[in-house]
Write an enzyme that holds these catalytic residues in place. Structure first.
Site, PDB file in Angstrom:
ATOM      1  CG  HIS A  67      -0.497   0.304   2.494  1.00 14.05           C
ATOM      2  ND1 HIS A  67      -0.175  -0.654   3.420  1.00 14.05           N
ATOM      3  CD2 HIS A  67      -0.239   1.493   3.090  1.00 14.05           C
ATOM      4  CE1 HIS A  67       0.245  -0.065   4.526  1.00 14.05           C
ATOM      5  NE2 HIS A  67       0.220   1.246   4.353  1.00 14.05           N
ATOM      6  CG  ASP A 107      -0.048  -3.980   2.742  1.00 18.03           C
ATOM      7  OD1 ASP A 107       0.494  -3.495   1.730  1.00 18.03           O
ATOM      8  OD2 ASP A 107      -0.404  -3.292   3.725  1.00 18.03           O
ATOM      9  CB  SER A 189       2.685   1.888   6.193  1.00  9.23           C
ATOM     10  OG  SER A 189       1.450   2.121   6.814  1.00  9.23           O
TER      11      SER A 189
END
Ligand SMILES: *[C@@H]1O[C@H](CO)[C@@H](O)[C@H](O)[C@H]1NC(C)=O
Ligand SMILES: *[C@@H]1O[C@H](CO)[C@@H](O)[C@H](O)[C@H]1NC(C)=O
Ligand SMILES: *[C@@H]1O[C@H](CO)[C@@H](O)[C@H](O)[C@H]1NC(C)=O
Length: 236
Positions: A67, A107, A189
């Protein structure tokens, strides 16, 4: 996985976007000793609009979350203070082909560096898990330059890290998780969850909020070893 779990997860999936994938920062935790995590990589687009973490797994590959993919990604090696970034290295982004934003599973992404890293005191690679299904030590550590507060922009200029304990049975397939009031946040992230000196997770997203507590999900790296090895072998 209960129905309730599934619905809760769905409601929060929209948060799986670069730099805003997480709802709380490396809250608490500590400032890392400068350059003590030499595999840690700062990632942003060329306009420095969105940032993620990642980690160097070979001289020509950085691992991060899918992402985090935007146009014109750059990776910055050997960074402590983001106000003093070295030249960014351009990359080819190779997200897992099954990743979809709406669901946030698979992911994981590899970034192939267009210029190989030169390893030195502050730039080093970190080894991946060896086997699929490998037992993961419970005591882990996450790190990043993301938000330090729950609800407002508060990125950290310098790298921060936090100790976390793996939680059992809170994660969907192919993820691992931690819970509580500390841990990764927006901007964290793609960074590693290191358990027993090995990166076992990639920061993906979280669910919950300040009053109910947070569960943070990490992509379980060992599950993806065949994909990782195939992808890296394909581009020697
Ligand atoms: C190590 O490499 C990084 C990134 O290329 C660079 O910024 C740094 O100056 C280098 N350090 C040394 C001691 O050469
Ligand atoms: C994590 O735990 C280790 C071992 O107990 C300790 O030395 C270290 O300072 C802790 N790190 C943080 C960020 O709290
Ligand atoms: C936190 O979660 C609870 C339970 O799902 C919800 O009622 C509450 O509105 C949420 N608070 C915020 C600030 O999102």
């Amino acid at each position: 996985m209960s129905i309730f779990w599934f619905i809760t997860t769905l409601l929060l999936l929209h948060s799986c976007t670069p730099g805003v994938g997480m709802d709380h920062g490396i809250v608490n935790g500590k400032v890392s000793i400068p350059h003590s995590r030499p595999y840690m990589v700062y990632i942003s687009d060329k306009h420095r609009r969105a940032a993620c973490g990642g980690f160097l797994i070979r001289e020509d590959f950085v691992m991060t979350a899918a992402h985090c993919k935007t146009n014109n990604l750059r990776v910055y090696l050997g960074v402590d203070d983001t106000n003093r970034l070295p030249h960014g290295i351009e990359v080819d982004a190779i997200p897992h082909s099954h990743f979809v934003y709406e669901q946030c599973h698979d992911d994981i992404m590899l970034l192939k560096l267009k210029t190989r890293a030169t390893l030195n005191e502050t730039v080093k690679t970190i080894g991946l898990p060896k086997t699929r299904g490998e037992v993961i030590p419970k005591n882990c550590m996450a790190m990043g330059w993301g938000w330090q507060k729950y609800t407002h922009t508060s990125t950290s200029r310098v790298l921060k890290e936090v100790n976390l304990t793996l939680t059992k049975n809170c994660a969907p397939p192919h993820t691992i998780c931690t819970e509580g009031g500390t841990g990764p946040s927006k901007g964290d992230s793609g960074g590693p969850l290191i358990c027993g000196n090995v990166p076992h997770g990639i920061v993906s997203y979280n669910i919950g909020n300040k009053s109910t507590g947070y569960i943070t999900m990490y992509t379980k790296i060992s599950h993806y070893l065949p994909w990782i090895h195939d992808t890296m072998r394909g581009s020697l």
